[in-house]
Design a protein around this motif. Structure first.
Motif, PDB file in Angstrom:
ATOM      1  N   GLN B  15      38.936  51.778  51.920  1.00 14.53           N
ATOM      2  CA  GLN B  15      39.608  51.920  53.203  1.00 14.53           C
ATOM      3  C   GLN B  15      38.698  52.530  54.241  1.00 14.53           C
ATOM      4  O   GLN B  15      37.628  53.036  53.924  1.00 14.53           O
ATOM      5  CB  GLN B  15      40.865  52.773  53.047  1.00 14.53           C
ATOM      6  CG  GLN B  15      42.104  51.970  53.361  1.00 14.53           C
ATOM      7  CD  GLN B  15      43.275  52.347  52.508  1.00 14.53           C
ATOM      8  OE1 GLN B  15      43.294  53.395  51.869  1.00 14.53           O
ATOM      9  NE2 GLN B  15      44.266  51.493  52.514  1.00 14.53           N
ATOM     10  N   ALA B  23      44.953  48.221  44.333  1.00 14.06           N
ATOM     11  CA  ALA B  23      46.033  47.271  44.601  1.00 14.06           C
ATOM     12  C   ALA B  23      46.626  46.743  43.290  1.00 14.06           C
ATOM     13  O   ALA B  23      47.839  46.731  43.113  1.00 14.06           O
ATOM     14  CB  ALA B  23      45.526  46.121  45.450  1.00 14.06           C
ATOM     15  N   SER B  43      57.193  43.618  47.527  1.00 15.77           N
ATOM     16  CA  SER B  43      56.220  43.466  48.607  1.00 15.77           C
ATOM     17  C   SER B  43      55.139  44.544  48.511  1.00 15.77           C
ATOM     18  O   SER B  43      55.438  45.702  48.245  1.00 15.77           O
ATOM     19  CB  SER B  43      56.949  43.572  49.943  1.00 15.77           C
ATOM     20  OG  SER B  43      56.031  43.421  50.986  1.00 15.77           O
ATOM     21  N   GLY B  44      53.891  44.125  48.679  1.00 19.66           N
ATOM     22  CA  GLY B  44      52.789  45.082  48.653  1.00 19.66           C
ATOM     23  C   GLY B  44      52.302  45.424  47.262  1.00 19.66           C
ATOM     24  O   GLY B  44      51.475  46.307  47.090  1.00 19.66           O
ATOM     25  N   GLY B  46      50.566  43.530  45.328  1.00 15.45           N
ATOM     26  CA  GLY B  46      49.242  42.980  45.051  1.00 15.45           C
ATOM     27  C   GLY B  46      49.218  41.522  44.622  1.00 15.45           C
ATOM     28  O   GLY B  46      48.234  41.058  44.062  1.00 15.45           O
ATOM     29  N   THR B  48      49.155  38.779  46.563  1.00  6.19           N
ATOM     30  CA  THR B  48      48.148  38.044  47.328  1.00  6.19           C
ATOM     31  C   THR B  48      46.745  38.411  46.858  1.00  6.19           C
ATOM     32  O   THR B  48      45.886  37.539  46.680  1.00  6.19           O
ATOM     33  CB  THR B  48      48.307  38.338  48.831  1.00  6.19           C
ATOM     34  OG1 THR B  48      49.592  37.875  49.249  1.00  6.19           O
ATOM     35  CG2 THR B  48      47.247  37.646  49.651  1.00  6.19           C
ATOM     36  N   THR B  49      46.539  39.704  46.622  1.00  2.00           N
ATOM     37  CA  THR B  49      45.251  40.169  46.115  1.00  2.00           C
ATOM     38  C   THR B  49      44.893  39.432  44.817  1.00  2.00           C
ATOM     39  O   THR B  49      43.776  38.950  44.650  1.00  2.00           O
ATOM     40  CB  THR B  49      45.326  41.682  45.847  1.00  2.00           C
ATOM     41  OG1 THR B  49      45.703  42.331  47.053  1.00  2.00           O
ATOM     42  CG2 THR B  49      44.004  42.222  45.358  1.00  2.00           C
ATOM     43  N   GLN B  84      49.490  32.575  52.148  1.00  3.33           N
ATOM     44  CA  GLN B  84      50.720  33.148  52.680  1.00  3.33           C
ATOM     45  C   GLN B  84      50.711  33.064  54.206  1.00  3.33           C
ATOM     46  O   GLN B  84      51.740  32.780  54.822  1.00  3.33           O
ATOM     47  CB  GLN B  84      50.817  34.612  52.221  1.00  3.33           C
ATOM     48  CG  GLN B  84      52.119  35.276  52.569  1.00  3.33           C
ATOM     49  CD  GLN B  84      52.219  36.667  51.935  1.00  3.33           C
ATOM     50  OE1 GLN B  84      51.249  37.210  51.400  1.00  3.33           O
ATOM     51  NE2 GLN B  84      53.394  37.244  51.992  1.00  3.33           N
ATOM     52  N   HIS B 196      59.315  35.984  46.257  1.00  2.00           N
ATOM     53  CA  HIS B 196      60.148  37.189  46.186  1.00  2.00           C
ATOM     54  C   HIS B 196      61.490  36.868  45.561  1.00  2.00           C
ATOM     55  O   HIS B 196      62.245  37.756  45.177  1.00  2.00           O
ATOM     56  CB  HIS B 196      60.442  37.714  47.602  1.00  2.00           C
ATOM     57  CG  HIS B 196      59.317  38.455  48.205  1.00  2.00           C
ATOM     58  ND1 HIS B 196      58.887  39.656  47.732  1.00  2.00           N
ATOM     59  CD2 HIS B 196      58.517  38.178  49.259  1.00  2.00           C
ATOM     60  CE1 HIS B 196      57.875  40.082  48.461  1.00  2.00           C
ATOM     61  NE2 HIS B 196      57.622  39.201  49.393  1.00  2.00           N
ATOM     62  N   ARG B 214      52.865  48.963  43.015  1.00  2.00           N
ATOM     63  CA  ARG B 214      51.432  49.189  43.113  1.00  2.00           C
ATOM     64  C   ARG B 214      51.043  50.527  42.477  1.00  2.00           C
ATOM     65  O   ARG B 214      51.743  51.509  42.687  1.00  2.00           O
ATOM     66  CB  ARG B 214      51.057  49.191  44.602  1.00  2.00           C
ATOM     67  CG  ARG B 214      49.589  49.152  44.906  1.00  2.00           C
ATOM     68  CD  ARG B 214      49.398  49.030  46.401  1.00  2.00           C
ATOM     69  NE  ARG B 214      49.959  50.182  47.101  1.00  2.00           N
ATOM     70  CZ  ARG B 214      49.274  51.299  47.296  1.00  2.00           C
ATOM     71  NH1 ARG B 214      48.053  51.415  46.825  1.00  2.00           N
ATOM     72  NH2 ARG B 214      49.817  52.301  47.941  1.00  2.00           N
TER      73      ARG B 214
HETATM   74  N1  LIG Z   1      41.983  43.700  53.023  1.00  2.00           N
HETATM   75  C1  LIG Z   1      42.609  44.803  52.579  1.00  2.00           C
HETATM   76  N2  LIG Z   1      42.070  46.028  52.784  1.00  2.00           N
HETATM   77  C2  LIG Z   1      42.673  47.134  52.330  1.00  2.00           C
HETATM   78  N3  LIG Z   1      43.832  47.138  51.639  1.00  2.00           N
HETATM   79  C3  LIG Z   1      44.423  45.957  51.399  1.00  2.00           C
HETATM   80  C4  LIG Z   1      43.851  44.730  51.856  1.00  2.00           C
HETATM   81  N4  LIG Z   1      44.657  43.710  51.500  1.00  2.00           N
HETATM   82  C5  LIG Z   1      45.689  44.285  50.838  1.00  2.00           C
HETATM   83  N5  LIG Z   1      45.559  45.619  50.767  1.00  2.00           N
HETATM   84  C6  LIG Z   1      46.468  46.559  50.104  1.00  2.00           C
HETATM   85  O1  LIG Z   1      46.655  46.114  48.793  1.00  2.00           O
HETATM   86  C7  LIG Z   1      48.025  46.187  48.427  1.00  2.00           C
HETATM   87  C8  LIG Z   1      48.501  44.839  47.951  1.00  2.00           C
HETATM   88  O2  LIG Z   1      48.481  43.918  49.020  1.00  2.00           O
HETATM   89  P1  LIG Z   1      48.874  42.385  48.824  1.00  2.00           P
HETATM   90  O3  LIG Z   1      48.727  41.719  50.124  1.00  2.00           O
HETATM   91  O4  LIG Z   1      48.109  41.847  47.686  1.00  2.00           O
HETATM   92  O5  LIG Z   1      50.420  42.519  48.428  1.00  2.00           O
HETATM   93  P2  LIG Z   1      51.520  41.382  48.189  1.00  2.00           P
HETATM   94  O6  LIG Z   1      52.113  41.617  46.867  1.00  2.00           O
HETATM   95  O7  LIG Z   1      50.946  40.053  48.444  1.00  2.00           O
HETATM   96  O8  LIG Z   1      52.613  41.737  49.302  1.00  2.00           O
HETATM   97  P3  LIG Z   1      53.636  40.742  50.058  1.00  2.00           P
HETATM   98  O9  LIG Z   1      54.664  40.351  49.071  1.00  2.00           O
HETATM   99  O10 LIG Z   1      54.209  41.597  51.137  1.00  2.00           O
HETATM  100  O11 LIG Z   1      52.833  39.603  50.564  1.00  2.00           O
HETATM  101  C9  LIG Z   1      48.773  46.698  49.625  1.00  2.00           C
HETATM  102  O12 LIG Z   1      49.065  48.067  49.400  1.00  2.00           O
HETATM  103  C10 LIG Z   1      47.815  46.559  50.771  1.00  2.00           C
HETATM  104  O13 LIG Z   1      47.944  47.639  51.659  1.00  2.00           O
END
Ligand SMILES: Nc1ncnc2c1ncn2[C@@H]1O[C@H](COP(=O)(O)OP(=O)(O)OP(=O)(O)O)[C@@H](O)[C@H]1O
Ligand SMILES: [Mg+2]
Lengths: 258, 260
Positions: B15, B23, B43-44, B46, B48-49, B84, B196, B214
């Motif tokens: 960060q 994540a 949500s959040g 991870g 997408t990660t 997404q 979701h 997370r």
């Molecule tokens: N580029 C980034 N830099 C820093 N932190 C990130 C980055 N991308 C995601 N995060 C953090 O990683 C965590 C997971 O994010 P991610 O986008 O993978 O969640 P998600 O499950 O896809 O959420 P959603 O269902 O809302 O799409 C979150 O806490 C987010 O703040």
């Protein structure tokens, strides 16, 4: 549409009034008619130069130099700008050089160019090239740096190599800003071709204007200026036509606010 | 036979302040060839990660992903991710047809064949008549469907979809679910689908992996043994559908079972 047609008509009326005022100022000798000949005389001289082919010949020599310098700048700076936009390391390496050289007013390279190229076409092409560099380079770089990461990821997930991604995604995505750079440089080109021809030349519209003044053919001097103004207008219109066709998607997108 | 292997995958983001956020932590699961597998999670957490790591677009901090027996260290061939952020992923300078044709051009498909394929898919996602429109002339849900059609046209062996129906209304969503299932059968693609919506996951999938908060791990793997082809009315009314739903809800939101 009606608004724009009306405003164009109004613009034309204003132009006519300015020309009429010009005529009046000269005829009543408010300004010395030797240096400020009546508009009617300038127009007569203009048309005779047009019909004799003289103006066209001068403009063509100028345009050849302008096109060479301008296109050379585009050819060098669009690829270089893309590379700088994509690779931060290249940008960092060149940043200081660029930030140092960029604030130089372009005419300052005229003496340097004269050392290397004498008074020939090479000098003028170089001066135009140098002054067109920056808007194209910096706008291209900026356009590429501002492309959303998701778009780059999209190109990669579809298996595009870096080269194909540049052609199929990066170049079109950055094209609106590249076009902005090209448009700014077009205006600069016109300025620099005239300056470089006034410094040393035996033809071209810049030379023609200065030469007419030296030989006290003042109405010809003004006719040259008039043709330069028309040329600038025409080039800009041509450019707009080109960019509007090419970037119609972008204009639509801006209008739709998405 | 497994076509996708996620082994001990972790990803932490650095960060601005210098700290790092974890994540996902030590995620492992498998997807077999030809399967339809869903990932659900808050949500959040991870998701997408995880998909970005699997698609070779970001590097994991630990662990690895194996696609068709090859370790991922860049975008694997024949794997496509539907993002997404569909609106940022579409090509604004291409029409709907142009966008859907993109993958086919990349593959070097002959123009006639490509255009037929693209038109078919545009119809399938319910966008006939919009071929010549630009993405910015469409609603969010329509844009999302263009992105889906574009990915399907490419016919990847593995398709990763990140909440692809997020901006689509409920009715269209049901139609798209069935359209996707039909194509999945037709093409034999392996699909990993993030959503979701737990009922959507059950309706579509052979298996569901449920992720926790997370830094998330797989907290549950649910086999869905509903017959195919599925039907929006009968499948969703099936007793085992309800049972699966309740089981997953109990895991993800234990407070629900206590009621008001
Ligand atoms: N580029 C980034 N830099 C820093 N932190 C990130 C980055 N991308 C995601 N995060 C953090 O990683 C965590 C997971 O994010 P991610 O986008 O993978 O969640 P998600 O499950 O896809 O959420 P959603 O269902 O809302 O799409 C979150 O806490 C987010 O703040
Ligand atoms: Mg997400």
């Amino acid at each position: 549409m009606t608004w724009s047609r009306e405003s164009k008509l109004n613009g034309f009326l204003v132009l006519l009034s300015v020309m009429a005022a010009w005529e009046l100022v000269s005829r009543t000798e408010m300004l010395n008619p030797l240096f400020f000949p009546p508009m009617s005389k300038i127009l007569r001289s203009f048309f005779s130069l047009v019909f004799s082919g003289e103006i066209l010949a001068q403009i063509l020599s100028s345009m050849r130099r302008a096109a060479a310098g301008y296109l050379l700048a585009a050819l060098v700076c669009i690829p270089l700008g893309i590379i700088m936009g994509l690779f931060n390391s290249v940008y960092r390496a060149l940043e200081v050089v660029i930030e140092t050289a960029r604030p130089l007013p372009p005419p300052v390279v005229v003496p340097v160019a004269m050392l290397f190229f004498g008074l020939g076409d090479g000098m003028k092409v170089f001066v135009i090239f140098f002054s067109c560099l920056w808007p194209i380079l910096l706008n291209t770089m900026d356009g590429v740096r501002n492309i959303d990461r998701v778009l780059i990821h999209t190109a990669r997930t579809f298996g595009l190599s870096q080269g194909r991604a540049i052609l199929k995604v990066i170049l079109p995505a950055a094209s609106p800003q590249i076009m902005t750079g090209l448009r700014i440089s077009l205006a600069i080109t016109l300025i620099l071709v005239v300056i470089s021809e006034m410094v040393g030349s035996s033809d071209g519209i810049g030379y023609f204007i200065l030469d007419s003044q030296r030989r006290l053919k003042v109405d010809q001097m003004y006719a040259g200026m008039l043709s330069l103004a028309l040329l600038g207008y025409l080039l800009n219109q041509l450019f707009l036509l080109f960019s509007n066709t090419f970037l119609s998607w972008h204009r639509g997108m801006l209008r739709s606010d998405k | 036979m497994s076509i996708l292997d996620v082994e001990g995958l972790s990803k932490s983001y650095r960060q601005a302040g210098g700290e790092s956020t974890l994540a996902i932590e030590n995620i492992s699961f498998q997807v077999n060839e030809g399967e339809f597998v869903s990932l659900v999670g808050p949500s959040g957490c991870g998701k997408t990660t995880l998909l970005m790591c699997m698609a070779g677009l970001i590097a994991p901090s630990a662990g690895r992903v194996v696609v068709k027996a090859a370790e991922v260290d860049g975008p694997p061939r024949n794997l496509v991710l539907v993002f997404q952020e569909y609106n940022k992923s579409l090509f604004a300078w291409r029409t709907v047809l142009g966008n859907v044709l993109f993958g086919l051009e990349v593959k070097g498909k002959p123009a006639r064949e490509a255009e037929e394929k693209a038109s078919y898919l545009i119809g399938l996602v319910g966008l006939d008549g919009f071929e010549r429109h630009y993405p910015w002339e469409l609603s969010g849900g329509m844009q999302q469907r263009v992105a889906i059609a574009r990915a399907l046209a490419y016919e990847p062996e593995v398709l990763l979809m990140d909440e692809p129906f997020g901006s689509v209304d409920a009715m269209t969503r049901l139609e798209l679910e069935d359209g996707l299932l039909r194509l999945w059968k037709e093409l034999g693609t392996t699909i990993l689908f993030v959503t979701h919506d737990i009922e959507e996951a059950i309706y579509l999938s052979d298996r569901i992996y449920v992720l926790g908060r997370r830094p998330s791990r797989v907290i549950q793997a649910v086999e869905v043994r509903l017959g195919r082809p599925r039907n929006q009315l009968t499948t969703r009314a099936d007793a085992s559908f309800m049972e699966l739903r309740n089981e997953i809800y109990k895991q993800t939101a234990p407070r629900l079972s206590s009621g008001w």
